[in-house]
Enzyme design. Structure first.
Site, short mmCIF file in Angstrom:
data_model
loop_
_atom_site.label_atom_id
_atom_site.label_comp_id
_atom_site.label_asym_id
_atom_site.label_seq_id
_atom_site.Cartn_x
_atom_site.Cartn_y
_atom_site.Cartn_z
N ARG A 76 -14.21 4.79 -7.16
CA ARG A 76 -12.81 4.31 -7.19
C ARG A 76 -11.89 5.40 -6.65
O ARG A 76 -10.97 5.11 -5.88
CB ARG A 76 -12.43 3.91 -8.61
CG ARG A 76 -10.98 3.51 -8.81
CD ARG A 76 -10.80 2.94 -10.22
NE ARG A 76 -9.41 2.92 -10.66
CZ ARG A 76 -8.52 1.98 -10.38
NH1 ARG A 76 -8.89 0.96 -9.60
NH2 ARG A 76 -7.29 2.02 -10.84
N TYR B 23 -4.32 11.66 -5.91
CA TYR B 23 -5.11 11.11 -4.82
C TYR B 23 -4.49 11.47 -3.47
O TYR B 23 -5.17 11.45 -2.46
CB TYR B 23 -5.19 9.58 -4.94
CG TYR B 23 -5.94 9.10 -6.14
CD1 TYR B 23 -7.34 9.12 -6.19
CD2 TYR B 23 -5.27 8.63 -7.26
CE1 TYR B 23 -8.03 8.69 -7.29
CE2 TYR B 23 -5.96 8.19 -8.38
CZ TYR B 23 -7.33 8.22 -8.38
OH TYR B 23 -8.01 7.78 -9.49
N LYS C 97 -8.00 -3.26 -17.03
CA LYS C 97 -7.91 -2.21 -18.05
C LYS C 97 -6.49 -2.05 -18.58
O LYS C 97 -6.28 -1.71 -19.74
CB LYS C 97 -8.41 -0.89 -17.46
CG LYS C 97 -8.39 0.29 -18.42
CD LYS C 97 -8.87 1.55 -17.73
CE LYS C 97 -8.79 2.75 -18.67
NZ LYS C 97 -9.22 4.00 -17.98
N HIS D 61 -17.40 5.67 -11.38
CA HIS D 61 -15.93 5.65 -11.32
C HIS D 61 -15.41 6.57 -10.21
O HIS D 61 -14.28 6.39 -9.74
CB HIS D 61 -15.34 6.07 -12.66
CG HIS D 61 -13.90 5.71 -12.83
ND1 HIS D 61 -13.47 4.41 -13.06
CD2 HIS D 61 -12.77 6.46 -12.76
CE1 HIS D 61 -12.15 4.39 -13.15
NE2 HIS D 61 -11.70 5.62 -12.97
N HIS E 148 -2.60 0.79 -10.64
CA HIS E 148 -1.96 1.89 -11.35
C HIS E 148 -0.50 1.53 -11.66
O HIS E 148 0.24 1.11 -10.77
CB HIS E 148 -1.99 3.18 -10.52
CG HIS E 148 -3.31 3.88 -10.55
ND1 HIS E 148 -4.29 3.63 -9.62
CD2 HIS E 148 -3.83 4.80 -11.41
CE1 HIS E 148 -5.35 4.39 -9.88
NE2 HIS E 148 -5.10 5.09 -10.97
N ARG F 141 -12.85 -1.17 -10.48
CA ARG F 141 -13.68 -0.52 -11.49
C ARG F 141 -14.99 -1.28 -11.65
O ARG F 141 -15.10 -2.44 -11.26
CB ARG F 141 -12.94 -0.46 -12.83
CG ARG F 141 -11.59 0.24 -12.79
CD ARG F 141 -10.90 0.15 -14.14
NE ARG F 141 -9.63 0.86 -14.18
CZ ARG F 141 -8.46 0.31 -13.87
NH1 ARG F 141 -8.40 -0.98 -13.51
NH2 ARG F 141 -7.34 1.01 -13.94
#
Length: 234
Positions: free
Chosen positions: A201, A233, A142, A198, A224, A117
């Site tokens: 990413r 994705y 995050k 973003h 994740h 990020r």
């Protein structure tokens, strides 16, 4: 997060005492906040609900229900699926030659190569980068966890060049606001106003799957924690 907290504290909603914080008051706040966007409204309501939940469960606040649970929430936005289309990377690269900020293009490459990020890239320090092992350590992400990000050959070259360019504790000695302005100018020059940083990413993670990496491998790199988040994705 700090900006969101300050904005909410300065909002008139924070002038209400708990016994005045009815569902009608919160519904009025929701309708006003929706003018600033669905996501902004959602995040504020989530934060208020969380504060009240902690107050009820841990601080002895005597409320039979959480008033935020009694109002209708704005619908969730569809997750973005923006990737770089044919020729867009080249347009960004050509536009970067006109930028005055020397850090924005290396950060773009690093984002595509690693899936990090923007805040993680700007927060990198040389103490947490091992170019010999080709690893970047992120002590706080995050998700409030740490992770190690493998550096591709190209990512390592970018960081090596950044190190030779200046003698600073961080590869990207630029504050978030200055970087955001530089990025906005870069995408404007490339005529890609709909592209967000973003999205790079998203591009990186999609490329990981296209390279043949499996779900657990990509999750380790991207950070994740919910496999469901990675399904889009694939």
């Amino acid at each position: 997060e700090r900006y969101r907290h300050r904005r909410l504290i300065n909002d008139t909603i924070s002038s209400f005492s708990i016994d005045q914080l009815t569902s009608q008051v919160l519904a009025s706040f929701r309708d006003k906040r929706l003018k600033d966007g669905q996501r902004a409204c959602q995040l504020d309501l989530i934060l208020i609900r969380h504060c009240l939940r902690i107050a009820i469960s841990e601080w002895g606040l005597r409320l039979s229900v959480n008033p935020v649970d009694q109002i209708k929430k704005p619908p969730s936005l569809r997750p973005r699926e923006r990737r770089l289309n044919d020729g867009e990377y080249k347009r960004l690269e050509e536009a970067s030659m006109l930028t005055q900020n020397p850090h924005v293009w290396p950060a773009v490459i690093l984002a595509i190569e690693t899936g990090m990020r923007r805040g993680e890239i700007l927060g990198l320090t040389w103490d947490n980068i091992n170019l010999e092992r080709r690893l970047a350590y992120l002590p706080l992400t995050k998700n409030a966890t740490s992770r190690e990000v493998p550096l591709s050959t190209r990512a390592a070259k970018v960081l090596s060049k950044q190190r030779s360019r200046q003698d600073t504790p961080t590869p990207f000695p630029v504050n978030a606001n200055a970087f955001r302005m530089a990025w906005d100018k870069l995408r404007a020059r490339a005529d890609l106003s709909d592209l967000r940083f973003h999205d790079l990413r998203h591009e990186a993670i999609s490329r990981f799957f296209e390279m043949g990496l499996n779900m657990p491998e990509v999750a380790v790199i991207s950070g994740h924690r919910d496999p469901m988040m990675l399904f889009r994705y694939t």
